[in-house]
Design a protein around this motif. Structure first.
Motif, PDB file in Angstrom:
ATOM      1  N   TYR A  75       1.531  -1.320  -0.142  1.00 53.56           N
ATOM      2  CA  TYR A  75      -0.304  -0.221   0.306  1.00 53.56           C
ATOM      3  C   TYR A  75       0.779   1.629   0.076  1.00 53.56           C
ATOM      4  CZ  TYR A  75      -3.420   3.726   2.051  1.00 53.56           C
ATOM      5  OH  TYR A  75      -3.414   4.719   2.660  1.00 53.56           O
ATOM      6  N   GLU A  94      -1.857   3.125  -4.291  1.00 47.99           N
ATOM      7  CA  GLU A  94      -1.975   2.519  -4.836  1.00 47.99           C
ATOM      8  C   GLU A  94      -2.426   1.291  -3.915  1.00 47.99           C
ATOM      9  OE1 GLU A  94      -0.437   2.036  -8.965  1.00 47.99           O
ATOM     10  OE2 GLU A  94       1.747   2.086  -7.630  1.00 47.99           O
ATOM     11  N   HIS A 104      -1.463  -2.933  -4.022  1.00 49.04           N
ATOM     12  CA  HIS A 104      -0.983  -4.237  -5.069  1.00 49.04           C
ATOM     13  C   HIS A 104      -1.390  -5.233  -4.532  1.00 49.04           C
ATOM     14  CE1 HIS A 104       1.533  -1.469  -7.932  1.00 49.04           C
ATOM     15  NE2 HIS A 104       1.791  -0.877  -6.540  1.00 49.04           N
ATOM     16  N   TYR A 113      -0.064 -10.350 -10.050  1.00 47.28           N
ATOM     17  CA  TYR A 113       0.343  -8.627  -9.489  1.00 47.28           C
ATOM     18  C   TYR A 113      -1.278  -8.438  -9.877  1.00 47.28           C
ATOM     19  CZ  TYR A 113       4.288  -9.877  -9.042  1.00 47.28           C
ATOM     20  OH  TYR A 113       6.201 -10.091  -8.852  1.00 47.28           O
ATOM     21  N   SER A 158      -3.317  -4.997  -9.519  1.00 54.20           N
ATOM     22  CA  SER A 158      -3.619  -3.568  -8.866  1.00 54.20           C
ATOM     23  C   SER A 158      -4.419  -2.724  -8.428  1.00 54.20           C
ATOM     24  CB  SER A 158      -1.494  -2.695  -9.992  1.00 54.20           C
ATOM     25  OG  SER A 158      -0.417  -2.800  -9.298  1.00 54.20           O
ATOM     26  N   LYS A 159      -4.549  -1.896  -8.004  1.00 52.42           N
ATOM     27  CA  LYS A 159      -6.171  -1.201  -7.972  1.00 52.42           C
ATOM     28  C   LYS A 159      -5.378   0.739  -7.393  1.00 52.42           C
ATOM     29  CE  LYS A 159     -10.384   0.444  -8.106  1.00 52.42           C
ATOM     30  NZ  LYS A 159     -11.132  -0.608  -9.402  1.00 52.42           N
ATOM     31  N   GLN A 160      -5.668   1.542  -8.302  1.00 52.73           N
ATOM     32  CA  GLN A 160      -5.588   2.726  -8.007  1.00 52.73           C
ATOM     33  C   GLN A 160      -6.281   3.694  -6.575  1.00 52.73           C
ATOM     34  OE1 GLN A 160      -2.496   4.602  -9.382  1.00 52.73           O
ATOM     35  NE2 GLN A 160      -2.567   2.947 -10.670  1.00 52.73           N
TER      36      GLN A 160
END
Length: 143
Positions: free
Chosen positions: A75, A79, A81, A137, A139-141
């Motif tokens: 974190y 973002e 991950h 992997y 990822s979130k913005q």
């Protein structure tokens, strides 16, 4: 004014049993609340993680208990991950290809939505298989 921010690298691990996914989900909710993530972002992260871990248990480990499923949560204020790792069978190429459409419900008698949902919710996805295992992997913005 303090402009520094905290970064987190949290590691979780469960046995490859579907009933343990709920505990993992609860842990992620607790982490998200501690980091003050919005309910919307936290819900999306939780859904992606649950789908990915269920896929590992069902497909990579073929529902065999006694195998490790690792989830790392990284974190920073921009973002989050999620890194889901295992030592099971590799994910087929077509499931983690860059452009993935949601499956046609008519073609799926049961299941098959996991990677489609992950692709729909994630801002980026990468899959690597190396000597240490399989690593997804996601990822979130946040901004």
């Amino acid at each position: 004014m303090d402009t520094t921010f905290k970064e987190y690298n949290i590691r979780l691990s469960i046995d490859s049993r579907l009933e343990q996914v709920r505990v993992l989900s609860g842990a992620l909710r607790g982490i998200g609340q501690e980091l003050a993530l919005s309910d919307d972002k936290l819900g999306q992260l939780e859904l992606m993680m649950v789908e990915a871990v269920n896929n590992v248990i069902e497909h990579a480990y073929q529902l065999q208990a006694g195998n490790d499923v690792h989830v790392r949560v990284e974190y920073n204020p921009q973002e989050v991950h999620l890194i889901i790792s295992d030592h099971g069978h590799a994910m087929p190429d077509e499931l983690h290809a860059e452009a993935r459409d949601m499956p046609d419900p008519e073609d799926l008698p049961e299941g098959g939505w996991g990677m489609g949902l992950i692709h729909a919710l994630a801002d980026s996805i990468r899959y690597i298989r190396d000597a240490r295992g399989n690593h997804l992997y996601v990822s979130k913005q946040l901004v």
